[in-house]
Write a protein that holds these residues in place. Structure first.
Motif, PDB file in Angstrom:
ATOM      1  N   SER A   1       0.688  -1.133   0.099  1.00 37.24           N
ATOM      2  CA  SER A   1       0.059   0.043   0.100  1.00 37.24           C
ATOM      3  C   SER A   1       0.838   1.255   0.155  1.00 37.24           C
ATOM      4  O   SER A   1       0.288   2.250   0.249  1.00 37.24           O
ATOM      5  CB  SER A   1      -1.091  -0.095   1.320  1.00 37.24           C
ATOM      6  N   ALA A   2       2.005   1.283  -0.516  1.00 41.55           N
ATOM      7  CA  ALA A   2       3.012   2.382  -0.621  1.00 41.55           C
ATOM      8  C   ALA A   2       3.737   2.324  -2.061  1.00 41.55           C
ATOM      9  O   ALA A   2       4.190   0.917  -2.423  1.00 41.55           O
ATOM     10  CB  ALA A   2       3.758   2.508   0.835  1.00 41.55           C
TER      11      ALA A   2
ATOM     12  N   ARG B   1       2.911   6.419   1.688  1.00 41.88           N
ATOM     13  CA  ARG B   1       1.734   6.027   1.651  1.00 41.88           C
ATOM     14  C   ARG B   1       0.772   7.141   1.307  1.00 41.88           C
ATOM     15  O   ARG B   1       1.021   8.066   1.873  1.00 41.88           O
ATOM     16  CB  ARG B   1       1.337   5.456   2.944  1.00 41.88           C
TER      17      ARG B   1
END
Length: 170
Positions: free
Chosen positions: A60-61, A149
């Motif tokens: 997620s980054a 993120r």
């Protein structure tokens, strides 16, 4: 993003009247497969600095690496707020994505090993990194690894239906 979908909002004033908000999964796919990203940082004196770089979307980054003495690393030491962009340089098709967030160092060797494997899988053996003492190492040079993120992101759809989507993350 492990099934997480941030809130998507179409900016009607900047979109075709028949456009719809772009799903986050489309933007995430672009962030995953893009070969090149543009990183915007701020110099300690307040002037902007923009540079192209390669990176990997994981956990997620967006992750990128830089030498500790490079301008972007020195900028991040003073101000970790960044903007990352990727997309296509055409007006007639594609999607451009802009991600705003905070660059944070990744120093865990186990996690760095997973990222090094992802880097090589994406960019080939010339981008092989060993991991030592919380850094990537290649040909005797070390690099710091950062993750960003998304705090906020924008998608700019181009072509028959121009659109502007804003994604909000919690």
């Amino acid at each position: 993003m492990s099934g997480f979908e941030p809130y998507a909002e179409l900016a009607g004033d900047y979109s075709d009247k028949h456009a719809t908000a772009c799903p986050w999964s489309t933007a995430r796919d672009l962030l995953t497969r893009a070969e090149l990203y543009w990183l915007s940082t701020v110099r300690p004196d307040g002037r902007p600095h923009v540079t192209p770089l390669i990176g990997v979307w994981a956990d997620s980054a967006l992750h990128f690496a830089t030498g500790a003495e490079e301008r972007k690393a020195r900028n991040l030491a003073a101000n970790p707020e960044v903007v990352l962009t990727t997309g296509s340089n055409t007006m007639s098709e594609g999607l451009d994505v802009v991600v705003e967030g905070r660059a944070e160092r990744v120093t865990d060797d186990r996690r760095l090993s997973l990222l090094a494997t992802a880097w090589e899988a994406k960019y080939g053996p010339e981008w092989h990194f060993d991991v030592r003492a919380g850094t990537f190492v290649n040909a005797g040079h070390s690099a710091l690894v950062f993750q960003v993120r998304p705090r906020k992101a924008f998608g700019f759809g181009k072509g028959a239906r121009f659109s502007q989507t804003r994604w909000r993350f919690s």
